[in-house]
Design a protein around this motif. Structure first.
Motif, short mmCIF file in Angstrom:
data_model
loop_
_atom_site.label_atom_id
_atom_site.label_comp_id
_atom_site.label_asym_id
_atom_site.label_seq_id
_atom_site.Cartn_x
_atom_site.Cartn_y
_atom_site.Cartn_z
N GLN A 143 -9.69 -9.95 1.04
CA GLN A 143 -10.40 -9.44 2.10
C GLN A 143 -11.48 -8.20 0.84
OE1 GLN A 143 -10.10 -8.08 6.05
NE2 GLN A 143 -8.21 -8.96 5.84
N PRO A 144 -12.05 -8.06 0.46
CA PRO A 144 -12.95 -7.09 -0.77
C PRO A 144 -12.66 -4.80 0.26
CG PRO A 144 -14.80 -8.74 0.66
CD PRO A 144 -13.44 -9.29 1.42
N GLU A 145 -12.41 -5.20 1.35
CA GLU A 145 -11.66 -4.20 1.47
C GLU A 145 -10.49 -3.88 1.09
OE1 GLU A 145 -10.33 -1.62 5.00
OE2 GLU A 145 -12.50 -2.61 6.07
N MET A 146 -9.51 -4.37 0.82
CA MET A 146 -7.99 -4.36 0.79
C MET A 146 -8.00 -4.25 -0.92
SD MET A 146 -4.79 -3.75 1.84
CE MET A 146 -4.72 -4.47 3.27
N GLN A 147 -8.26 -5.41 -1.28
CA GLN A 147 -8.81 -5.30 -3.01
C GLN A 147 -9.59 -3.63 -3.75
OE1 GLN A 147 -11.04 -9.19 -4.56
NE2 GLN A 147 -10.09 -10.25 -3.15
N SER A 148 -10.40 -3.05 -2.70
CA SER A 148 -10.92 -2.00 -2.54
C SER A 148 -9.76 -0.87 -2.54
CB SER A 148 -12.20 -1.90 -2.29
OG SER A 148 -12.77 -0.49 -2.39
N ARG A 149 -9.57 -0.53 -2.07
CA ARG A 149 -8.02 -0.20 -2.00
C ARG A 149 -7.15 0.21 -2.57
NH1 ARG A 149 -6.17 -0.37 4.67
NH2 ARG A 149 -4.58 1.50 4.35
N VAL A 150 -6.61 -1.34 -2.89
CA VAL A 150 -5.52 -1.28 -3.99
C VAL A 150 -5.88 -0.83 -5.46
CG1 VAL A 150 -3.72 -2.89 -2.84
CG2 VAL A 150 -5.80 -3.90 -4.05
N LEU A 151 -7.27 -1.49 -5.62
CA LEU A 151 -7.24 -0.62 -6.78
C LEU A 151 -7.90 0.90 -7.16
CD1 LEU A 151 -10.36 -3.40 -7.52
CD2 LEU A 151 -7.80 -3.12 -8.57
N ASN A 152 -8.05 1.20 -5.85
CA ASN A 152 -8.27 2.44 -5.69
C ASN A 152 -7.03 3.60 -5.60
OD1 ASN A 152 -11.64 2.28 -5.90
ND2 ASN A 152 -11.49 3.09 -3.64
N LEU A 153 -5.95 2.57 -5.71
CA LEU A 153 -4.45 3.27 -5.30
C LEU A 153 -4.54 3.07 -6.78
CD1 LEU A 153 -2.93 2.71 -2.35
CD2 LEU A 153 -3.62 4.71 -3.29
N GLY A 154 -4.80 2.90 -7.89
CA GLY A 154 -3.98 2.54 -9.60
C GLY A 154 -3.96 1.49 -9.75
N ALA A 155 -3.83 -0.08 -8.87
CA ALA A 155 -3.25 -1.45 -9.27
C ALA A 155 -4.84 -1.92 -10.14
CB ALA A 155 -3.33 -1.77 -8.32
N LEU B 93 1.00 -1.27 0.10
CA LEU B 93 0.00 -0.13 0.11
C LEU B 93 1.01 1.46 -0.11
CD1 LEU B 93 -2.68 -0.61 2.46
CD2 LEU B 93 -2.68 -0.59 0.08
N GLY B 94 1.73 1.13 0.79
CA GLY B 94 2.81 2.29 0.25
C GLY B 94 3.39 2.78 -0.76
N VAL B 95 3.47 1.70 -1.04
CA VAL B 95 4.30 1.59 -2.53
C VAL B 95 3.63 2.24 -3.68
CG1 VAL B 95 5.44 -0.31 -4.68
CG2 VAL B 95 5.96 -0.20 -2.24
N LEU B 96 2.20 1.74 -3.80
CA LEU B 96 0.87 2.47 -4.52
C LEU B 96 0.58 3.82 -4.45
CD1 LEU B 96 -1.90 -0.77 -4.27
CD2 LEU B 96 -0.33 -0.15 -6.38
N GLN B 97 0.90 4.01 -2.80
CA GLN B 97 0.85 5.19 -2.11
C GLN B 97 1.70 6.33 -2.65
OE1 GLN B 97 -2.33 6.40 -0.78
NE2 GLN B 97 -1.25 8.41 -1.81
N ALA B 98 3.09 5.58 -2.75
CA ALA B 98 4.26 6.36 -2.99
C ALA B 98 4.24 7.14 -4.72
CB ALA B 98 5.47 6.18 -2.62
N MET B 99 3.87 5.97 -5.44
CA MET B 99 3.75 5.66 -6.78
C MET B 99 2.81 7.52 -7.44
SD MET B 99 4.05 2.19 -7.93
CE MET B 99 3.99 2.32 -10.04
N GLN B 100 1.64 6.74 -6.84
CA GLN B 100 0.61 7.82 -6.86
C GLN B 100 0.38 9.37 -6.75
OE1 GLN B 100 -3.07 7.88 -4.33
NE2 GLN B 100 -4.20 7.00 -6.22
#
Length: 121
Positions: free
Chosen positions: A86-98, A63-70
């Motif tokens: 977990q669905p919440e984690m899947q949603s978070r990573v997709l919202n961060l651009g994965a 998550l830190g990598v995705l946030q830094a990339m953004q």
């Protein structure tokens, strides 16, 4: 034209498993990182075309990598490969651009389908 691939996972076994699952056209020049800090250093200094990223790692997690990339406008396709499904984690990573969230251990067919879907293959 070769595709520059980065695989980031703190597990050597997981890194090798992802590497073995990639088509030869992607695996021949793949680079490996053991945590998010290493991955970000590579992303900042080299031309990487696609990133395969674990979530649970020391130093800087996925998550830190995705946030830094953004935050730094580092744009490339990222495929998260994690056991935390977990669905919440899947949603978070997709919202961060994965581009996709793939369950660990990644299945060859699933990986190839996603690579084709997102224009990598």
């Amino acid at each position: 034209m070769s595709t520059n691939v980065l695989i980031c996972d703190d597990s050597n076994l997981a890194r090798k498993q992802v590497l073995r699952s990639l088509p030869e056209s992607l695996s021949s020049d793949a680079q490996l990182a053991t945590n998010g800090e290493e991955a970000l250093a590579i992303l900042r200094n080299q031309n990487i075309d696609v990133l395969f990223l674990d979530l649970t790692m020391p130093v800087i997690d996925g998550l830190g990598v995705l946030q830094a990339m953004q935050d730094e406008s580092i744009e490339l396709p990222v495929f998260v490969i994690s056991a935390d499904i977990q669905p919440e984690m899947q949603s978070r990573v997709l919202n961060l651009g994965a581009k996709a969230f793939l369950r660990k251990p990644v299945q060859l067919e699933t990986l190839n389908e996603n690579l084709k879907l997102h224009g990598i293959l």
